[in-house]
Design a protein around this motif. Structure first.
Motif, short mmCIF file in Angstrom:
data_model
loop_
_atom_site.label_atom_id
_atom_site.label_comp_id
_atom_site.label_asym_id
_atom_site.label_seq_id
_atom_site.Cartn_x
_atom_site.Cartn_y
_atom_site.Cartn_z
N THR A 136 -2.09 6.44 3.61
CA THR A 136 -1.12 6.47 4.70
C THR A 136 0.00 5.44 4.49
O THR A 136 -0.22 4.37 3.91
CB THR A 136 -1.79 6.17 6.05
OG1 THR A 136 -2.41 4.89 6.00
CG2 THR A 136 -2.82 7.23 6.39
N ASP A 137 1.15 5.79 4.97
CA ASP A 137 2.28 4.87 5.02
C ASP A 137 2.04 3.96 6.24
O ASP A 137 2.16 4.39 7.38
CB ASP A 137 3.59 5.66 5.18
CG ASP A 137 4.82 4.76 5.22
OD1 ASP A 137 4.70 3.58 5.59
OD2 ASP A 137 5.91 5.27 4.91
N GLU A 138 1.67 2.73 5.99
CA GLU A 138 1.22 1.84 7.06
C GLU A 138 2.34 1.37 7.98
O GLU A 138 2.07 0.83 9.06
CB GLU A 138 0.51 0.63 6.44
CG GLU A 138 -0.76 1.03 5.71
CD GLU A 138 -1.24 -0.03 4.73
OE1 GLU A 138 -2.35 0.13 4.20
OE2 GLU A 138 -0.50 -1.00 4.48
N ILE A 139 3.58 1.56 7.57
CA ILE A 139 4.72 1.17 8.39
C ILE A 139 5.27 2.35 9.18
O ILE A 139 5.62 2.21 10.36
CB ILE A 139 5.83 0.55 7.51
CG1 ILE A 139 5.29 -0.72 6.82
CG2 ILE A 139 7.07 0.23 8.34
CD1 ILE A 139 6.25 -1.31 5.81
N ASN A 140 5.27 3.52 8.56
CA ASN A 140 5.94 4.67 9.17
C ASN A 140 5.00 5.79 9.59
O ASN A 140 5.46 6.79 10.15
CB ASN A 140 6.98 5.23 8.20
CG ASN A 140 8.04 4.21 7.84
OD1 ASN A 140 8.67 3.63 8.73
ND2 ASN A 140 8.23 3.97 6.55
N GLN A 141 3.70 5.66 9.34
CA GLN A 141 2.78 6.76 9.64
C GLN A 141 1.59 6.29 10.48
O GLN A 141 1.49 6.59 11.67
CB GLN A 141 2.30 7.39 8.32
CG GLN A 141 1.53 8.69 8.49
CD GLN A 141 1.12 9.27 7.14
OE1 GLN A 141 0.98 8.55 6.15
NE2 GLN A 141 0.94 10.58 7.10
N ALA A 142 0.66 5.56 9.88
CA ALA A 142 -0.51 5.05 10.61
C ALA A 142 -1.16 3.95 9.79
O ALA A 142 -1.08 3.92 8.55
CB ALA A 142 -1.52 6.16 10.88
N VAL A 143 -1.84 3.05 10.48
CA VAL A 143 -2.50 1.93 9.83
C VAL A 143 -3.84 1.69 10.49
O VAL A 143 -4.04 2.04 11.66
CB VAL A 143 -1.61 0.66 9.91
CG1 VAL A 143 -1.51 0.18 11.36
CG2 VAL A 143 -2.13 -0.45 9.00
N MET A 144 -4.76 1.10 9.74
CA MET A 144 -6.07 0.76 10.30
C MET A 144 -6.17 -0.75 10.44
O MET A 144 -5.92 -1.50 9.49
CB MET A 144 -7.20 1.27 9.42
CG MET A 144 -8.59 1.01 10.03
SD MET A 144 -9.93 1.78 9.11
CE MET A 144 -10.08 0.66 7.72
N LEU A 145 -6.59 -1.19 11.63
CA LEU A 145 -6.85 -2.60 11.90
C LEU A 145 -8.36 -2.81 11.92
O LEU A 145 -9.06 -2.21 12.73
CB LEU A 145 -6.24 -3.02 13.24
CG LEU A 145 -6.46 -4.48 13.66
CD1 LEU A 145 -5.70 -5.43 12.73
CD2 LEU A 145 -6.04 -4.69 15.11
#
Length: 832
Positions: free
Chosen positions: A737-746
């Motif tokens: 995933t694009d962590e800035i423009n799509q989705a990110v996991m914390l």
């Protein structure tokens, strides 16, 4: 002499040695199945009221068969057990007798164990399947265990009685779950490979004894024959002299029945005939098992070099795709049988099932290496390729065989057509022409496995789509998650006791419903740790049935060691739960995921929900979305001094920090040590969202079996694209995933207070920490700018982490409001 020495001189009797004096005798069984099975629910309920549950219910049993007499004693090479690398000095299999000796058991030779005192009805499924001994009854620890069955410290017969029979008869699958599909045409079995529960030289003899746990993942081919033919081919096999039941013989592909080309179990279906008084158990059909995909073919395409599904050395734990097992039994097309199963009508008002299945393994020796793969030409071509013989087993089918009874073995006879493949496993060599499988009554087996309701669709009681036979299954959910959770538990190696699960679970579910998940399936493992609580009261009535489903899942992790331990950890309960969740609910879900309650998926950029994220992925042809994982830290702002631990100082001089109560976990841990985009090494502990139709098996961190992997050479030709022996998933299908423009996991894994010891020294600006002494407290970079001049807080602590601004500004306010409204709803329900 070798064969006779392996045969038990005094076969154990059922009652004396298996302690089955209380085993309920089977009711009279009509061995001839009706041509058109009819089910009358009203008559069934009347019979239940008249005769009672105990008269109708058929208890689950395991019939234990002695090991095969298929190898020459003392000819196995164990390999170098001191070398932890699985492919180095892996040993050499024991020499085989060929053709495979007949299994000349009688029913009296089998030991039988009954589990009707544990599993009493469909209401107990799957929680009370005989997976293990249960809470407080385990005799071997699942951390640092050195007890073995081979040494006599553990008793396989006692284990079969109190826990599972798999150690006593490893051809029996270690079943954790079973259920019909929505059409009632297939029964799915979810199992785990018990051979993986231990590794290392201390456990070698037990690991070796469990080889059949891998064997049952390798298909065999069979041909149906009648009783007369069976007696002509194998007159020494037991027979009651009067039955006309279906018989089978092992046969090469070109002679096998169409549905017997790739099978491993005989599935005998039985049902209660409620027209009789008292009701009678009748046989309603017999089928041959199928696989959801060919495990041996998966193994063949996993590596460019040689690869074996098992080795004598036993260090096979790295092959994660062999941990989870699935087997399917087609339901006979017999009158009302399939529709009754699909509707769930066969399960009576008190949970008593009306249909049962006997699961009978077909027993053979295991196959080693790619050279012994058993395929047909449409799968991998006319020749099985193995570029290198790194294991040194290229000659197994020539120099590792011993003719049985001194007979010369000819692998191909002029009386038979040539084998379909030009190389690979020689079925005629290993099985001969007359290996008849014993009658079911003389075979080790699972008996009376209850056929219960299909999984519910969680979309409302009035929706009947999934129970209508022969209709395509609709995708009721776009996005769903599977959770394996417990009210309390211990981390790997029992390093840390965790008790904040319930509060984490509530927040996690609320957050993910908020960001677009349709449904959460919670596999409740609390029963493996305590019998005082469960997650039932945590989940309901707080959440709606249309939002959350709880599955009671009390089976214990068989090995909770850390991965680096000599006896590598195997979290069997977790892996089986994920396998079950995908199999149960994947058919009605477009995108699925298996996450922990400390992992938050956050839509980023222009996306306002995870539903939008997966829609965009679908439109671009992506099948798997991969999320890199890095550890977040609790922010100092939300922490307070702590001293109630031996490593945490004193009340007057506390040396640790703990999180202040009253804050959201996503708020406290919004402090990632790595700025987006995360580094490449963060893919090691990745998590994934995946399309359930494309991913056929998923193992915690990654997809292990996909549609691309199981594609055959013939299917590739029809699709007009390249096929290669070694398959590697493309980045078009599996995208990070694009962590800035799509989705990110914390990843908000709990930092317990004792992990923050000496935090003032370790977190001071300019300090270079020693190994294992990193700062575990978060100090966010101002405006997430780690390139500016400001490097430390006014107190002198170095900035070290990055916050997710969209989480802080958008999702946390929404989460607080959603939880506030949910709490109000729960309060109103409680008062009413």
């Amino acid at each position: 002499e070798h064969l006779s020495s392996l045969i038990e001189s005094t076969p154990p009797t059922n009652a004396a040695e298996a302690d089955v004096s209380n085993v309920k005798p089977a009711p009279k069984s009509d061995t001839s199945s009706p041509g058109d099975f009819h089910f009358d629910r009203k008559a069934a309920e009347t019979a239940l009221q008249t005769h009672g549950h105990d008269e109708i219910f058929q208890p689950l049993r395991a019939y234990i068969e002695k090991p095969l007499n298929d190898t020459v004693p003392d000819t196995i090479d164990k390999g170098n057990l001191n070398d932890k690398r699985p492919k180095i000095e892996s040993g050499r299999p024991a020499m085989w007798y060929v053709p495979l000796p007949l299994r000349e058991n009688t029913p009296d030779d089998l030991r039988v164990f009954e589990y009707g005192h544990k599993l009493r009805s469909c209401n107990d499924m799957p929680a009370k399947l005989p997976v293990d001994r249960g809470l407080g009854k385990h005799v071997a620890p699942n951390v640092n265990n050195r007890k073995t069955f081979s040494s006599g410290q553990l008793d396989k017969w006692e284990e079969a009685k109190e826990g599972t029979p798999v150690q006593a008869d490893p051809f029996l699958p270690w079943i954790h779950d079973m259920f019909p599909d929505s059409s009632g045409s297939v029964i799915h079995f979810i199992a785990q490979n018990k051979r993986r529960c231990n590794s290392g030289k201390v456990h070698w003899d037990d690991i070796h004894a469990l080889e059949p746990q891998v064997t049952i993942m390798q298909p065999v081919s069979v041909k149906r024959i009648d009783e007369t033919t069976a007696q002509e081919l194998a007159p020494s096999l037991w027979s009651d002299g009067k039955s006309s039941d279906q018989r089978y013989r092992l046969a090469p592909h070109e002679e096998a029945d169409a549905d017997g080309m790739f099978t491993r179990f005989i599935c005998r279906f039985k049902a209660m005939d409620y027209s009789k008084s008292p009701p009678e158990l009748i046989t309603v059909g017999e089928t041959l098992s199928t696989y959801p995909y060919n495990y041996e073919f998966v193994n063949y395409r996993k590596d460019v070099g040689d690869l074996s599904m098992l080795t004598p050395k036993g260090k096979d734990n790295a092959m994660f795709w062999q941990a989870q097992q699935r087997f399917d039994c087609p339901v006979p097309d017999n009158g009302d049988l399939r529709s009754m199963i699909a509707s769930g009508e066969g399960v009576l008002s008190d949970g008593t099932p009306s249909v049962y299945v006997d699961f009978v393994p077909i027993r053979t020796a295991p196959r080693y290496g790619k050279q012994m793969s058993y395929f047909t030409p449409d799968m991998a071509g006319e020749m099985i390729r193995f570029p290198q013989d790194s294991l040194g087993w290229g000659d197994l089918m020539k120099s590792n065989i011993v003719p049985a009874n001194g007979k010369v073995v000819n692998n191909i006879s002029d009386d038979h057509p040539p084998r379909l493949m030009k190389n690979g496993f020689d079925a005629r060599l290993f099985w001969g022409d007359s290996h008849v499988i014993p009658r079911i009554e003389a075979s080790g087996r699972w008996e009376n496995l209850p056929v219960c309701q299909p999984p519910t669709n969680n979309v409302g009681k009035d929706d009947k789509t999934l129970t209508e036979v022969n209709k395509p299954v609709e995708k009721k959910h776009k996005l769903a998650a599977c959770l394996w959770a417990s009210a309390s538990f211990k981390t790997r190696g029992d390093a840390q006791a965790v008790s904040d699960t319930t509060s984490r679970l509530i927040e996690w579910i609320e957050f993910h419903l908020l960001v677009g998940f349709d449904h959460i399936y919670v596999y409740d493992n609390t029963g493996a740790h305590t019998d005082e609580v469960s997650l039932e009261s945590t989940l309901f009535p707080r959440f709606l049935d249309s939002e959350v489903t709880r599955i009671d899942w009390p089976c214990q992790v068989c090995n909770n060691n850390i991965p680096a331990h000599e006896n590598t950890g195997e979290r069997s309960s977790q892996y089986a739960a994920e396998n079950s969740c995908r199999a149960r609910y994947g058919p009605t879900t477009e995108w699925m995921a298996s996450f922990d309650t400390d992992e938050y998926l956050i839509p980023m950029g222009r996306f306002n929900s995870m539903r939008e994220v997966v829609d965009d992925a679908t439109n671009s042809g992506t099948q798997i979305l991969t999320f890199k994982s890095t550890r977040a830290a609790p922010q100092r702002t939300y922490m307070e001094p702590f001293h109630e631990h031996k490593d945490c100082g004193t009340e007057s001089d506390p040396g640790c920090l703990s999180v202040q109560p009253g804050h959201l976990f996503a708020e406290v841990y919004n402090c990632d040590f790595e700025a987006p985009p995360k580094p490449g090494w963060a893919e090691r502990a990745k998590k994934q969202l995946y399309r359930s139709e494309y991913v056929l098996a998923h193992y915690v961190h990654y997809a292990t079996v996909t549609q691309g992997l199981v594609e055959t050479i013939e299917e590739a030709k029809e699709a007009n694209h390249k096929w290669d022996m070694h398959f590697r998933e493309s980045r078009d299908k599996d995208k990070i995933t694009d962590e800035i423009n799509q989705a990110v996991m914390l990843h908000t894994k709990t930092t317990v207070p004792e992990y923050t010891t000496e935090w003032k020294e370790r977190c001071a600006f300019g300090v270079t920490p020693g190994h294992g002494k990193n700062c575990r407290v978060g100090f966010p970079w101002p405006s997430n700018d780690d390139k500016g001049d400001e490097k430390a807080t006014p107190e002198g602590y170095g900035y070290n982490c990055f916050t997710n601004e969209k989480l802080s500004e958008v999702w946390l306010p929404k989460l607080r409001e959603a939880m506030k409204q949910r709490n109000s709803r729960v309060t109103s329900i409680t008062k009413s």
